[in-house]
Each structure stands twice: as structure tokens, then as C-alpha cells.
Design an enzyme around this catalytic site. Structure first.
Site, short mmCIF file in Angstrom:
data_model
loop_
_atom_site.label_atom_id
_atom_site.label_comp_id
_atom_site.label_asym_id
_atom_site.label_seq_id
_atom_site.Cartn_x
_atom_site.Cartn_y
_atom_site.Cartn_z
N GLN A 126 51.12 54.02 -4.28
CA GLN A 126 51.67 53.32 -5.38
C GLN A 126 52.12 51.89 -4.71
O GLN A 126 52.33 51.03 -5.03
CB GLN A 126 52.74 54.13 -5.90
CG GLN A 126 53.33 53.44 -7.17
CD GLN A 126 54.30 54.28 -7.99
OE1 GLN A 126 54.18 55.55 -7.84
NE2 GLN A 126 55.29 54.04 -8.59
N CYS A 156 50.05 64.76 -5.91
CA CYS A 156 50.31 65.34 -4.59
C CYS A 156 52.01 65.91 -4.68
O CYS A 156 52.43 66.69 -3.87
CB CYS A 156 50.36 64.45 -3.48
SG CYS A 156 50.89 62.82 -3.58
#
Length: 195
Positions: A126, A156
């Protein structure tokens, strides 16, 4: 570079065997083809030029008041995106918010969406995703400042390890005038007002 669907199918079959599954059982027989189709979609941004949508700009200096440039930001909120984390190949998804201070050129808002979609359709993290979006806009559009805020939920984090199902990650990438915290404060407030 296109995804090699045949190879993805072979490798998916091999992965199923490696985890002790029978890839020929009825529930899994079509899985390799489905995974290849999914990967082709999820990774369609690999090798693509994310700046291409920004090539068609509109001059704001040719309007009824040519000496006047836009004084405020253009803010596009709540662009839905999804990507795949390069660490575990699990998805992450959320919203991108993009603000830019136009110079003499503006771009159609759909072009900003396509920049996000193209860069997100690659194995990513990200933090880098936000930086790449900001760089692409700053380098290929006449701007005085760019701000990219990403708010995403990561597989995750929600599905493995600590399994924090309500956790989301917020990242900010700023260029030009928005590198100053005071300059971006109004935009951050406006992004939050839409929630």
C-alpha cells in the site's frame, strides 16, 4: 506483458498437489483455469503505462476568464480499488482519495480512476501504491500539488496472523504544495467529511 495463463494453470495444479489436494476432484477440477483468469484480471497493470490516461488534458486558460487559474483543489473521493499484497499474494482493498491543485491543465476525473486501477493491478504494498499514484499524477499532469490518501483492509491482517478483522491501513503521499502539513489539512478534513 500478458499473464501466461497456461503456466498459471500448471502451477496452480502443482500447488494444489503440494498442499495434499487432488486437483482432479470435482470441486477443484476448474480451479486452475479460474485462478489463471483471476490472475489475468488482478495483474493486468503489470507492464502497463499508468500515465497514459493523463495524456488528454483540458486547458483551463482558454475559458471566459483566461487569466484565471483554478484557486482550489480538485478532489476525487472514494475511488474503490483492490490490489494484491506482494508479501503473501493476499488481496487488499479500500478507497483512494486524490486531490490536486491544477496548473493550466486539468484532466477528466475518469483518468485519475484509471491511474489508480492500473497501478493497483500489480503485486503491491500500500505504501508504494500511494507513492506511485502521486508520482504519476505529479509528473504527467500540470499540478502545483498532489495528495493521495489510501484507506485499505488487508487480507494478510484480517485473515492470518493476528486476524484483526476491523483493522484498516491509512497511507498518505504528498507532492508539491501538499508536502506542507498545513496545506493538506483542509483536504484531509474534506476527505473525512465524506465518510
Amino acid at each position: 506483458m500478458a499473464v501466461d495463463r497456461e503456466r498459471v494453470e500448471r502451477l496452480t495444479r502443482e500447488l494444489l498437489e503440494a498442499i495434499g489436494e487432488d486437483p482432479d476432484r470435482p470441486g477443484l477440477k476448474q480451479t486452475p483455469a479460474r485462478v489463471a483468469e483471476l490472475y489475468e484480471e488482478f495483474f493486468s497493470g503489470v507492464g502497463q503505462d499508468a500515465a497514459a490516461p493523463l495524456a488528454r488534458t483540458i486547458s483551463v486558460s482558454r475559458g471566459p476568464a483566461p487569466e484565471t487559474l483554478p484557486s482550489g483543489a480538485v478532489l476525487l473521493r472514494d475511488i474503490r480499488f483492490r490490489s494484491v499484497c506482494e508479501h503473501h499474494l493476499l488481496p487488499f482493498a479500500g478507497h483512494a482519495h486524490i486531490a490536486y491543485l491544477p496548473g493550466e491543465q486539468v484532466v477528466g476525473l475518469g483518468a485519475l480512476v484509471r491511474v489508480v486501477e492500473t497501478i493497483a493491478a500489480r503485486p503491491q504494498v500500500q505504501e508504494r501504491l500511494g507513492e506511485q499514484i502521486a508520482d504519476t499524477i505529479a509528473e504527467h499532469l500540470d499540478t502545483r500539488g498532489v495528495l493521495v490518501v489510501l484507506d485499505a483492509v488487508h487480507g494478510c491482517v484480517t485473515m492470518r496472523g493476528g486476524r484483526q478483522t476491523d483493522a484498516s491501513t491509512l497511507t498518505i503521499a504528498a507532492r508539491g504544495e501538499y508536502t506542507d502539513a498545513a496545506a493538506r489539512a483542509e483536504i484531509v478534513v474534506l476527505i473525512g467529511a465524506g465518510a
